[in-house]
Motif scaffolding. Structure first.
Motif, PDB file in Angstrom:
ATOM      1  N   ALA A  14      -9.596  31.896  14.057  1.00 52.22           N
ATOM      2  CA  ALA A  14      -8.257  32.445  13.911  1.00 52.22           C
ATOM      3  C   ALA A  14      -7.470  32.270  15.202  1.00 52.22           C
ATOM      4  O   ALA A  14      -7.991  32.495  16.294  1.00 52.22           O
ATOM      5  N   GLY A  15      -6.225  31.859  15.052  1.00 51.87           N
ATOM      6  CA  GLY A  15      -5.387  31.601  16.202  1.00 51.87           C
ATOM      7  C   GLY A  15      -5.417  30.163  16.662  1.00 51.87           C
ATOM      8  O   GLY A  15      -4.589  29.763  17.489  1.00 51.87           O
ATOM      9  N   SER A  17      -5.599  25.818  16.050  1.00 54.73           N
ATOM     10  CA  SER A  17      -4.702  24.834  15.466  1.00 54.73           C
ATOM     11  C   SER A  17      -5.481  23.713  14.804  1.00 54.73           C
ATOM     12  O   SER A  17      -6.633  23.436  15.156  1.00 54.73           O
ATOM     13  N   ARG A  69       4.784  28.620  11.805  1.00 52.87           N
ATOM     14  CA  ARG A  69       3.431  28.262  12.222  1.00 52.87           C
ATOM     15  C   ARG A  69       3.073  26.823  11.885  1.00 52.87           C
ATOM     16  O   ARG A  69       2.363  26.169  12.638  1.00 52.87           O
ATOM     17  N   ASN A  86      -0.522  25.722  13.312  1.00 52.35           N
ATOM     18  CA  ASN A  86      -0.795  26.531  14.490  1.00 52.35           C
ATOM     19  C   ASN A  86      -0.972  27.991  14.090  1.00 52.35           C
ATOM     20  O   ASN A  86      -0.580  28.405  13.003  1.00 52.35           O
ATOM     21  N   SER A  87      -1.548  28.749  14.996  1.00 49.40           N
ATOM     22  CA  SER A  87      -1.757  30.181  14.765  1.00 49.40           C
ATOM     23  C   SER A  87      -2.405  30.432  13.414  1.00 49.40           C
ATOM     24  O   SER A  87      -1.964  31.274  12.632  1.00 49.40           O
ATOM     25  N   LYS A  89      -4.677  31.589  10.376  1.00 44.57           N
ATOM     26  CA  LYS A  89      -5.204  32.871   9.946  1.00 44.57           C
ATOM     27  C   LYS A  89      -6.303  32.654   8.916  1.00 44.57           C
ATOM     28  O   LYS A  89      -6.332  31.627   8.248  1.00 44.57           O
ATOM     29  N   SER A 118     -12.533  34.568  11.131  1.00 40.28           N
ATOM     30  CA  SER A 118     -11.919  35.705  11.786  1.00 40.28           C
ATOM     31  C   SER A 118     -12.702  36.137  13.006  1.00 40.28           C
ATOM     32  O   SER A 118     -13.820  35.672  13.244  1.00 40.28           O
TER      33      SER A 118
END
Length: 118
Positions: A14-15, A17, A69, A86-87, A89, A118
């Motif tokens: 998570a976070g 790219s 994103r 990007n970013s 989830k 996660s």
């Protein structure tokens, strides 16, 4: 004749790219002047949904969930459409499909898996 090949999927945290690419068979963009291409995704138990799309004229469209994103772009010379993500989830986890629409005809790639931990 028409082939779409996706690449770039994988496992990310998570976070992070990821960049997806969709390569079309040769001469598609040189033959047709009006078309649209998009990225769709489908998670288990859910319907396939549009993530982002781009037209031959350069217009783009994004799902609300990915705005800010994800960025879709095209490379006419290489007959390729890319999706920069990007970013990421965990909710982005899905099988991502490339779509090409010419007139009323839809063409689909076989999909590339994106998994966000996660």
């Amino acid at each position: 004749q028409v082939q779409l090949v996706e690449s770039g999927g994988g496992l990310v945290q998570a976070g992070g790219s990821l960049r997806l690419s969709c390569a079309t068979s040769g001469s598609i963009f040189s033959i047709w002047s009006i078309w649209s291409m998009g990225w769709y995704r489908q998670a288990p138990g859910k319907q396939r949904e549009l993530v982002a799309a781009i037209t031959s004229g350069g217009s783009t469209n994004y799902a609300d969930s990915v705005k800010g994103r994800f960025t879709i772009s095209r490379d006419i010379a290489k007959n390729t459409v890319n999706l920069q993500m990007n970013s990421l989830k965990p909710e982005d986890t899905a099988l991502y499909y490339c779509n090409l629409r010419i007139r009323f005809n839809d063409y689909w790639g076989q999909g590339t898996q994106v998994t966000v931990s996660s």
